[in-house]
Write a protein that holds these residues in place. Structure first.
Motif, mmCIF file in Angstrom:
data_model
loop_
_atom_site.group_PDB
_atom_site.id
_atom_site.type_symbol
_atom_site.label_atom_id
_atom_site.label_comp_id
_atom_site.label_asym_id
_atom_site.label_seq_id
_atom_site.Cartn_x
_atom_site.Cartn_y
_atom_site.Cartn_z
ATOM 1 N N ILE A 4 0.841 -1.196 0.000
ATOM 2 C CA ILE A 4 0.000 0.000 0.000
ATOM 3 C C ILE A 4 0.879 1.250 0.000
ATOM 4 O O ILE A 4 0.662 2.174 -0.787
ATOM 5 N N ALA A 5 1.846 1.286 0.900
ATOM 6 C CA ALA A 5 2.737 2.454 0.990
ATOM 7 C C ALA A 5 3.458 2.682 -0.329
ATOM 8 O O ALA A 5 3.544 3.822 -0.814
ATOM 9 N N ARG A 6 3.971 1.629 -0.939
ATOM 10 C CA ARG A 6 4.650 1.759 -2.231
ATOM 11 C C ARG A 6 3.704 2.271 -3.300
ATOM 12 O O ARG A 6 4.067 3.135 -4.095
ATOM 13 N N ALA A 7 2.494 1.731 -3.326
ATOM 14 C CA ALA A 7 1.518 2.145 -4.334
ATOM 15 C C ALA A 7 1.170 3.626 -4.204
ATOM 16 O O ALA A 7 0.885 4.292 -5.201
ATOM 17 N N LEU A 8 1.206 4.136 -2.972
ATOM 18 C CA LEU A 8 0.888 5.547 -2.732
ATOM 19 C C LEU A 8 2.129 6.428 -2.777
ATOM 20 O O LEU A 8 2.024 7.651 -2.665
ATOM 21 N N GLY A 9 3.308 5.818 -2.912
ATOM 22 C CA GLY A 9 4.551 6.584 -2.945
ATOM 23 C C GLY A 9 4.861 7.255 -1.627
ATOM 24 O O GLY A 9 5.422 8.351 -1.591
ATOM 25 N N MET A 10 4.484 6.592 -0.535
ATOM 26 C CA MET A 10 4.666 7.172 0.792
ATOM 27 C C MET A 10 5.426 6.214 1.690
ATOM 28 O O MET A 10 5.527 5.024 1.401
ATOM 29 N N ASP A 11 5.910 6.740 2.801
ATOM 30 C CA ASP A 11 6.596 5.948 3.799
ATOM 31 C C ASP A 11 5.585 5.122 4.592
ATOM 32 O O ASP A 11 4.528 5.639 5.000
ATOM 33 N N HIS A 12 5.924 3.872 4.815
ATOM 34 C CA HIS A 12 5.050 2.968 5.578
ATOM 35 C C HIS A 12 4.658 3.568 6.922
ATOM 36 O O HIS A 12 3.490 3.561 7.297
#
Length: 66
Positions: free
Chosen positions: A48-56
């Motif tokens: 999810i974090a990768r898909a949103l380009g954000m830090d976990h």
């Protein structure tokens, strides 16, 4: 109050359907996570974090969304 995931998703400009497609799960699953009904695995949280380009930790760390 919105979940951190919902806030992060909206800030990233991604719909529930778009996120679901990106991680290979259903929009209903994403909604369940956003509402605290479903607890994602660590691997799912990372995806999810990768898909949103954000830090976990920004999405799934301790504390609540504003």
């Amino acid at each position: 109050m919105r979940s951190r995931l919902a806030v992060a998703r909206v800030l990233a400009g991604v719909t529930q359907s778009g996120l679901a497609r990106a991680i290979g799960l259903s929009p209903a699953w994403v909604s369940g996570v956003e509402h605290g009904i479903i607890l994602p695995t660590l691997q799912q949280r990372i995806e999810i974090a990768r898909a949103l380009g954000m830090d976990h930790d920004a999405i799934f760390g301790e504390g609540e969304a504003d």
